[in-house]
Write an enzyme that holds these catalytic residues in place. Structure first.
Site, PDB file in Angstrom:
ATOM      1  CB  SER A 195     -17.177   9.082   2.692  1.00  0.00           C
ATOM      2  OG  SER A 195     -18.325   8.610   3.358  1.00  0.00           O
ATOM      3  CB  SER A 219     -20.934  10.384   0.002  1.00  0.00           C
ATOM      4  OG  SER A 219     -19.985   9.703   0.784  1.00  0.00           O
ATOM      5  CE  LYS A 267     -19.750   5.959   0.513  1.00  0.00           C
ATOM      6  NZ  LYS A 267     -19.482   6.675   1.767  1.00  0.00           N
TER       7      LYS A 267
END
Length: 389
Positions: A63, A123, A66
Site C-alpha cells: 500500500s 488505506s 498509494k
C-alpha cells in the site's frame, strides 16, 4: 533553449557546514537498520541520502503505492482540476476492491476530502480506485499517469500496475524510488493534514458512522511523525514510508520487508533518531516564494513570476559551520504562451566551492494564456506608434 543568468548572490550563513561532513559520516548497515529487505533515509529539502541499505532493490511496495496515488491527487488539487468539496461517485469496480477498504457502496458519494482521508488514514483500496477513476476517467488511465510521473521523476526501479498496491505481477518499486516519490508528495504541505491524523470519522452524521484509525502507529507514538504510508501483503511483508519534522528539518525513512509491524516501526525509529541526532537544516526558501520574473511572448500577460517548486534548505552536520554558499538563479528565455501553473521556467542552484549542493526547478506561479489576435495586434500597433515618434 538559451538561458539567462538572472541573479548570483553569496549567502553567508551563521549555522553549520563542513566540506567533508556529508561525504563519509553515514553509518554502515549493521549500525542502524537490520532485519529488513531494504531501507533508506533522506532529508526532504535537499534529497540527501543519510543512510541506505539495498535501496535500489526492486520489491513489492504494497500500500505504499498509494503515496503516488496521493501525489497525483494533490497535483490535481494544486492545479485547480479538483476541489476538496467535489463529490466523488463510487463505481461498481471501486466498491468491489478487496483488502483495506472504507466499505464504499456502488453509487455512494463522498467528497474528495473524505476520500483522501480514507486513503491516507485507512488505506482504502476502494477510495483509491474511486479517486483514480474520477481524476483520469478510468483506473487504467490513472495508472498511466502514475508511470508517467515515475519517468518525470527520473526513477528507474518502479513500475505501477494498480493504484492500491494489491499484489500483481510486475508491480514493484524500491526504497530509493519510494523516498523520492514521498519527497515530491511532501512539497504539498497540506498532505500531512491527512497523513498526520491518528483517527477520524467518515459518514459521521449517518447511522453508518465509520471510524478511521491510522495504520501508521508512529503518528501517535513518535513525536514529529506526520505521515506517510504503511504497506503489508504476504509477499511484501511489513513496509513503511515515514516522515517526521523536528526543529525545522524534515526527513523521510523507508523500510521494505520487515517481518512484523513492531520490527518495521523499530527500524524506522532508529533511522529517525539517527537523523535528528546527527543533522540539522538551514532553511533558505519556502515553497511558492518568488525568486524572479520570466518574460513570456504571445501571452495575455507579458511576464510570469518564477517561484520555488519546493522548500529549499541547506543540510549540515551538527556542530559545523556554513559559509561562502553562492546562489545562482537561471530564468529561461524565449518562453511562449500558453504556460500552465507549475511549468518549469528556470532553476535555482546553491553552490559551495564550485560544487552544486542543491539544484531545484523554478516554476510558473500561475497560468499565462495565449493572447488573441486583437491583443497581439494592439501590441504591435503600439510598438509601431512608439517607433514613429
Amino acid at each position: 533553449m538559451k538561458q539567462l543568468v538572472y541573479l548570483i548572490v553569496t549567502i553567508l550563513f551563521t549555522s553549520i557546514w563542513a566540506p567533508s561532513a556529508l561525504a563519509a559520516e553515514e553509518k554502515k548497515s549493521a549500525d542502524i537498520v537490520s532485519n529488513v529487505k531494504s531501507a533508506i533515509l533522506i532529508e526532504r529539502d535537499t534529497g540527501k541520502v543519510l543512510y541506505e541499505k539495498n535501496s535500489k532493490e526492486k520489491l513489492p511496495p504494497a500500500s505504499m503505492t498509494k503515496i503516488m496515488t496521493m501525489l497525483l491527487i494533490m497535483e490535481a488539487i494544486d492545479k485547480g482540476k479538483l476541489t476538496w468539496d467535489e463529490k466523488i461517485r463510487t463505481s461498481e469496480r471501486a466498491a468491489s476492491m478487496g483488502g483495506s477498504q472504507i466499505f464504499l457502496e456502488p453509487g455512494e458519494e463522498m467528497t474528495a476530502k473524505e476520500m483522501m482521508q480514507g486513503i491516507a488514514i485507512g488505506s482504502g483500496n476502494d477510495a483509491s480506485v474511486a479517486m483514480a477513476e474520477h481524476i483520469a476517467g478510468s483506473e487504467e488511465a490513472f495508472i498511466e499517469m502514475m508511470n508517467d510521473k515515475v519517468k518525470e521523476l527520473g526513477l528507474k526501479d518502479t513500475v505501477f500496475k494498480n493504484t492500491t498496491g494489491l499484489p500483481e505481477s510486475g508491480h514493484y518499486s524500491s526504497a530509493y524510488d519510494m523516498a523520492i516519490i514521498a519527497k515530491e508528495l511532501l512539497k504539498y504541505e497540506d498532505i500531512t493534514k491527512f497523513t498526520g491524523l491518528y483517527e477520524s470519522y467518515l459518514r459521521e452524521n449517518t447511522d453508518k458512522k465509520f471510524w478511521l484509525v491510522n495504520t501508521n502507529k508512529l503518528v501517535r507514538f513518535y513525536p514529529g511523525v506526520d505521515g506517510l504510508k504503511t504497506g503489508f501483503t504476504a509477499e511484501a511483508k511489513y513496509c513503511l514510508t515515514a516522515t517526521a519534522q523536528k526543529n525545522g528539518m524534515r526527513v523521510i525513512a523507508v523500510v521494505f520487508g520487515a517481518p512484523t509491524a513492531k520490527e518495521r516501526n523499530a527500524q524506522v525509529t532508529k533511522m529517525l533518531d539517527y537523523a535528528f541526532s546527527q543533522y540539522q537544516t538551514q532553511p533558505v526558501y519556502k515553497r511558492n516564494q518568488t525568486i524572479g520574473v520570466a518574460k513570456v511572448s504571445k501571452g495575455q500577460e507579458k511576464t510570469v513570476e518564477a517561484v520555488t517548486s519546493e522548500p529549499l534548505s541547506l543540510l549540515t552536520k551538527k556542530g559545523e559551520k556554513t559559509k561562502d554558499v553562492k546562489q545562482k538563479v537561471t530564468i529561461q528565455k524565449n518562453l511562449k504562451a500558453p504556460i500552465k501553473k507549475g511549468d518549469q521556467v528556470g532553476s535555482i542552484k546553491l553552490i559551495r566551492n564550485g560544487k552544486v549542493i542543491l539544484n531545484s526547478p523554478l516554476v510558473a506561479k500561475k497560468d499565462v494564456k495565449q493572447a488573441g489576435f486583437w491583443t497581439l495586434y494592439k501590441r504591435s500597433f503600439g510598438m509601431f506608434t512608439k517607433a514613429g515618434k
